[in-house]
Design a protein around this motif. Structure first.
Motif, PDB file in Angstrom:
ATOM      1  N   THR A 155       0.910  -1.402   0.231  1.00  0.00           N
ATOM      2  CA  THR A 155      -0.218   0.014  -0.073  1.00  0.00           C
ATOM      3  C   THR A 155       0.996   1.176  -0.033  1.00  0.00           C
ATOM      4  N   LEU A 156       0.449   2.429  -0.529  1.00  0.00           N
ATOM      5  CA  LEU A 156       1.059   3.642  -0.713  1.00  0.00           C
ATOM      6  C   LEU A 156       0.001   4.735  -0.470  1.00  0.00           C
ATOM      7  N   ASN A 157       0.617   5.652   0.214  1.00  0.00           N
ATOM      8  CA  ASN A 157      -0.299   7.042   0.510  1.00  0.00           C
ATOM      9  C   ASN A 157       0.128   8.105  -0.601  1.00  0.00           C
ATOM     10  N   LEU A 158      -0.940   8.451  -1.378  1.00  0.00           N
ATOM     11  CA  LEU A 158      -0.538   9.442  -2.366  1.00  0.00           C
ATOM     12  C   LEU A 158      -1.661  10.345  -2.486  1.00  0.00           C
ATOM     13  N   ASP A 159      -1.508  11.571  -2.685  1.00  0.00           N
ATOM     14  CA  ASP A 159      -2.505  12.701  -3.080  1.00  0.00           C
ATOM     15  C   ASP A 159      -2.681  12.807  -4.572  1.00  0.00           C
ATOM     16  N   ALA A 160      -3.658  13.552  -4.694  1.00  0.00           N
ATOM     17  CA  ALA A 160      -4.154  13.638  -6.085  1.00  0.00           C
ATOM     18  C   ALA A 160      -3.083  14.090  -7.135  1.00  0.00           C
ATOM     19  N   ALA A 161      -2.265  15.162  -6.535  1.00  0.00           N
ATOM     20  CA  ALA A 161      -1.511  15.585  -7.759  1.00  0.00           C
ATOM     21  C   ALA A 161      -0.455  14.600  -7.989  1.00  0.00           C
ATOM     22  N   THR A 162       0.071  13.885  -6.864  1.00  0.00           N
ATOM     23  CA  THR A 162       1.084  12.694  -7.079  1.00  0.00           C
ATOM     24  C   THR A 162       0.389  11.640  -8.137  1.00  0.00           C
ATOM     25  N   ILE A 163      -0.871  11.311  -7.874  1.00  0.00           N
ATOM     26  CA  ILE A 163      -1.603  10.180  -8.723  1.00  0.00           C
ATOM     27  C   ILE A 163      -1.680  10.765 -10.225  1.00  0.00           C
ATOM     28  N   TRP A 174       9.601   4.855  -9.021  1.00  0.00           N
ATOM     29  CA  TRP A 174       8.629   4.929  -7.982  1.00  0.00           C
ATOM     30  C   TRP A 174       9.528   5.325  -6.794  1.00  0.00           C
ATOM     31  N   ASN A 175      10.669   5.998  -6.856  1.00  0.00           N
ATOM     32  CA  ASN A 175      11.341   6.654  -5.540  1.00  0.00           C
ATOM     33  C   ASN A 175      11.223   8.005  -5.785  1.00  0.00           C
ATOM     34  N   ASP A 176      10.640   8.565  -6.710  1.00  0.00           N
ATOM     35  CA  ASP A 176      10.371  10.024  -6.953  1.00  0.00           C
ATOM     36  C   ASP A 176       9.984  10.679  -5.572  1.00  0.00           C
ATOM     37  N   GLU A 177      10.648  11.846  -5.353  1.00  0.00           N
ATOM     38  CA  GLU A 177      10.545  12.532  -3.956  1.00  0.00           C
ATOM     39  C   GLU A 177       8.846  12.925  -3.588  1.00  0.00           C
ATOM     40  N   GLN A 178       7.986  13.069  -4.742  1.00  0.00           N
ATOM     41  CA  GLN A 178       6.762  13.198  -4.457  1.00  0.00           C
ATOM     42  C   GLN A 178       6.167  11.972  -4.074  1.00  0.00           C
ATOM     43  N   ILE A 179       6.421  10.998  -4.327  1.00  0.00           N
ATOM     44  CA  ILE A 179       5.917   9.607  -3.744  1.00  0.00           C
ATOM     45  C   ILE A 179       6.588   9.192  -2.206  1.00  0.00           C
ATOM     46  N   ALA A 180       7.958   9.440  -2.294  1.00  0.00           N
ATOM     47  CA  ALA A 180       8.661   9.142  -1.047  1.00  0.00           C
ATOM     48  C   ALA A 180       8.457   9.933   0.083  1.00  0.00           C
ATOM     49  N   SER A 181       8.028  11.140  -0.179  1.00  0.00           N
ATOM     50  CA  SER A 181       7.764  12.236   0.953  1.00  0.00           C
ATOM     51  C   SER A 181       6.496  11.730   1.637  1.00  0.00           C
ATOM     52  N   GLN A 182       5.510  11.290   0.961  1.00  0.00           N
ATOM     53  CA  GLN A 182       4.258  10.674   1.602  1.00  0.00           C
ATOM     54  C   GLN A 182       4.297   9.416   1.976  1.00  0.00           C
ATOM     55  N   ASN A 183       5.576   8.571   2.006  1.00  0.00           N
ATOM     56  CA  ASN A 183       5.637   7.125   2.390  1.00  0.00           C
ATOM     57  C   ASN A 183       7.103   7.018   2.932  1.00  0.00           C
ATOM     58  N   PRO A 184       7.475   7.753   3.934  1.00  0.00           N
ATOM     59  CA  PRO A 184       8.704   7.568   4.672  1.00  0.00           C
ATOM     60  C   PRO A 184       9.153   6.153   5.040  1.00  0.00           C
ATOM     61  N   ASP A 185       8.194   5.567   5.492  1.00  0.00           N
ATOM     62  CA  ASP A 185       8.567   4.215   5.975  1.00  0.00           C
ATOM     63  C   ASP A 185       8.787   3.124   4.953  1.00  0.00           C
ATOM     64  N   ALA A 186       8.465   3.472   3.534  1.00  0.00           N
ATOM     65  CA  ALA A 186       8.331   2.607   2.260  1.00  0.00           C
ATOM     66  C   ALA A 186       9.984   2.427   1.688  1.00  0.00           C
ATOM     67  N   LEU A 264      -3.094  -7.133  -5.594  1.00  0.00           N
ATOM     68  CA  LEU A 264      -2.267  -6.059  -6.154  1.00  0.00           C
ATOM     69  C   LEU A 264      -2.131  -5.005  -4.971  1.00  0.00           C
ATOM     70  N   GLY A 265      -1.130  -4.031  -5.112  1.00  0.00           N
ATOM     71  CA  GLY A 265      -1.082  -3.003  -4.204  1.00  0.00           C
ATOM     72  C   GLY A 265      -1.982  -2.179  -4.429  1.00  0.00           C
ATOM     73  N   THR A 266      -2.419  -1.280  -3.717  1.00  0.00           N
ATOM     74  CA  THR A 266      -3.439  -0.245  -3.469  1.00  0.00           C
ATOM     75  C   THR A 266      -3.237   0.889  -2.851  1.00  0.00           C
ATOM     76  N   VAL A 267      -3.566   2.055  -3.186  1.00  0.00           N
ATOM     77  CA  VAL A 267      -3.355   3.470  -2.799  1.00  0.00           C
ATOM     78  C   VAL A 267      -4.267   4.039  -1.834  1.00  0.00           C
ATOM     79  N   SER A 268      -3.982   4.471  -0.906  1.00  0.00           N
ATOM     80  CA  SER A 268      -4.889   5.304   0.066  1.00  0.00           C
ATOM     81  C   SER A 268      -4.770   6.607  -0.359  1.00  0.00           C
ATOM     82  N   VAL A 269      -5.640   7.313  -0.763  1.00  0.00           N
ATOM     83  CA  VAL A 269      -5.908   8.526  -1.387  1.00  0.00           C
ATOM     84  C   VAL A 269      -6.112   9.844  -0.352  1.00  0.00           C
ATOM     85  N   LYS A 270      -5.433  10.858  -0.550  1.00  0.00           N
ATOM     86  CA  LYS A 270      -5.277  11.940   0.406  1.00  0.00           C
ATOM     87  C   LYS A 270      -6.671  12.668   0.529  1.00  0.00           C
ATOM     88  N   VAL A 271      -7.252  12.628   1.541  1.00  0.00           N
ATOM     89  CA  VAL A 271      -8.688  13.641   1.475  1.00  0.00           C
ATOM     90  C   VAL A 271      -8.660  14.456   2.575  1.00  0.00           C
TER      91      VAL A 271
END
Length: 379
Positions: A155-163, A174-186, A264-271
């Motif tokens: 699972t990953l946490n992503l906001d709308a702009a990143t998606i 996948w290690n882009d800073e926009q993704i990494a900054s929202q998933n510091p433990d991944a 499959l892996g799934t995304v938790s969306v920022k709301v």
């Protein structure tokens, strides 16, 4: 008159119990509804009844592949309660389903979006009596999951702009800073991202691109559309093709009805300030918080989803999949079967069958009342 779209079944044509493989679109027009004398006091759904069903005939539908699992469950239950009825549903995709219904090749359609105002104004619905409207029933509510295949990450946490950046190609690893900054433990690899989109005209695509445009307008500048608007990326036909493409790759990402996400892996969306995983409850919450479309007829229950809601617990990437039929059919036998089948689907029992089979969200009591009133218009 619109002509039915061709479909690529790729071996995933839905085949339920006793009815055979759905024929080509031209053959869909032969509904063969003979002698349908309904007993209105008899349960038409999947439950037991005191007297035998008098419904008989073949009912043909086509459309949204997102409804595949639900249609399978609904068909099994309905045919069990009505053994002289055969239901055939071809999950050729929402666009193909609407085209087939327009051309009179099916008695009803499944679609992951309602018909647009101009489509209704210009449409010649061949199965419908002249100068009559259509009914559109939001009977299947389900989250659209952003799915990915990345070894060791579920699972990953992503906001709308990143998606949006992932799907428009501006975020490429996948290690882009926009993704990494929202998933510091991944532990994100430098694997290339391969976005997968639907090749066919898809209501799922339209709902997904509508979300991207509403929630991340600075990044996603294309209009919502059932046809994927960008060049490049990998294309797959229908929901089953999308799942196969994402499953078969490494670093792939796509979007599909959540009932088909599997392992499959799934995304938790920022709301707002929280990340919301998909769930039937969160999908139902966004629908209840959204207004009905304006200017529609009494039987047309199109919903305008609020994609930018910041209410707690709502999941904004949701599809509302419709059952579409005629207010009045040229063939009364078609009307009888469609009315009975739609009534079963929106019932508490029918909605629970879909929830059990597909993980969809049962419609609210308020929406049930509106749907029941719309179905009563069918004749």
């Amino acid at each position: 008159m619109h002509r039915p779209s061709s479909s690529r079944r790729n071996g995933h044509h839905v085949k339920f119990n006793t009815f055979g493989r759905t024929a080509a679109v031209t053959a869909l027009a032969a509904l063969a509804l003979s002698g349908c004398a309904a007993n209105e006091d008899t349960a038409a759904g999947g439950g037991s009844s005191e007297s035998a069903s008098e419904l008989t005939g073949t009912l043909v539908g086509a459309g949204a592949s997102s409804q595949q699992s639900a249609q399978e469950a609904w068909t099994t239950a309905f045919q069990t309660a009505n053994p002289d009825v055969t239901i055939e549903y071809d999950p050729a995709g929402s666009g193909a389903g609407r085209d087939t219904f327009l051309a009179g090749g099916s008695a009803f359609a499944g679609s992951d979006r309602a018909f647009k105002d101009d489509e209704i104004a210009e449409g010649d619905f061949a199965a419908c009596a002249p100068d009559t409207g259509i009914v559109e029933i939001p009977a299947y509510i389900s989250p659209i999951a952003v799915i990915f295949n990345l070894e060791g990450i579920d699972t990953l946490n992503l906001d709308a702009a990143t998606i949006a950046g992932i799907f428009n190609g501006s975020i490429t690893t996948w290690n882009d800073e926009q993704i990494a900054s929202q998933n510091p433990d991944a532990e994100l690899p430098d694997t290339a991202i391969t976005p997968v989109h639907r090749q066919d005209d898809s209501g799922t695509t339209e709902n997904f691109t509508e979300y991207l445009g509403a929630a991340a307008p600075e990044v996603w500048t294309d209009e919502a559309d059932g046809v994927w608007p960008l060049e490049g990326g990998e294309a797959a036909s229908q929901t089953s093709g999308m799942i196969d493409a994402v499953t078969g790759g490494e670093g792939t990402v796509g979007y599909a009805d959540a009932s088909r996400a599997g392992d499959l892996g799934t995304v938790s969306v920022k709301v707002g300030e929280e990340y919301v995983p998909y769930s039937a409850e969160a999908a139902a919450a966004i629908v209840d918080a959204s207004p009905m479309a304006e200017g529609r007829t009494e039987g047309d229950l199109a919903v305008e989803i609020d994609r930018t809601s910041e209410e707690a617990g709502v999941y904004p990437i949701v599809l509302v999949s419709y059952l579409i039929g005629c207010e009045e059919y040229t063939d009364p036998a078609s009307a009888e079967l469609v009315k009975a089948y739609f009534s079963y689907i929106v019932s508490e029992e029918g909605q629970q069958e879909a929830a059990d089979a597909a993980g969809s969200a049962p419609i609210s009591s308020d929406l049930f009342d509106k749907a029941s009133a719309a179905i009563e218009l069918i004749k």
